[in-house]
Enzyme design. Sequence first.
Site: not given
Ligand code: AP5
Length: 216
Positions: A13, A90, A129, A162, A173
Amino acid sequence: MILLLFGAPGSGKGTQSSILVEKNNFFQISTGDLLRAAIKEGTKLGRDAKAFMDKGELVPDSVVIGLVDEVLIDNLKKGKKSFIFDGFPRTVPQAQSLKEILGKHGLKADSVVFINVDSKGLIKRLTGRRVCQSCSTVYHIENSPSKISGVCDKCGGQLVLRTDDREEVILSRLNTYQAVADMLRKFYSVDGIVKEVNGDQSVETVYKSIVSSAEL
Ligand code: AP5
């Protein structure tokens, strides 16, 4: 244009949002980034959120909804028109609130894209990552490494794992995501705007699939 990007942790994402910001002039609202910024600033909100994030649990709706509302209003005032929501909503209450917030400004979600990736590959993506501590640029130690190990190509900042990218937190997660994904699909399918994209492809191919399915 309002685009919502959904997908499991590590589905890409954030990676895709960065490209869409650069190539398609979107403004990205990532609740994960907003919460991590609050943790870095040491605010009370950040301290409270960290306790949930470190366990791989969702931060309470009221906290997240308030943050999104504030950033959206601020950027609408600045004249921004196209937004990507990355990792928000979410939960169904978050989806309902977003609908109301957007409605107040005469807006609605235009496309909801699910990036689907096989769960086996996600752990490898997340444990490999690395994120720049200064500018948040995302790398992967095998798929997209920095030129100098541990150093950001863009700003020279230090690359770190992270705190929620430890395997035991990743599993929590992934479970959290599985528990809510279908409820969100159902919520938005009523409007006929849900698109499914195969995230198990190169970054460029996933980008093209998003552009095509969301008709950007
Ligand atoms: P990356 O693009 O970083 O993946 P991502 O989907 O953004 O992963 P996140 O871990 O950031 O998502 P998340 O939803 O768990 O975390 P968030 O920060 O939103 O890619 C990942 C890796 O893969 C990278 O190394 C990249 O290079 C590689 N990659 C990407 N595309 C690729 C491809 N096509 N092929 C190969 N490799 C690839 O949330 C974190 C925490 O915050 C949550 O757990 C929760 O506690 C809280 N939180 C956030 N939002 C909310 C909400 N709305 N409500 C409640 N709690 C929330």
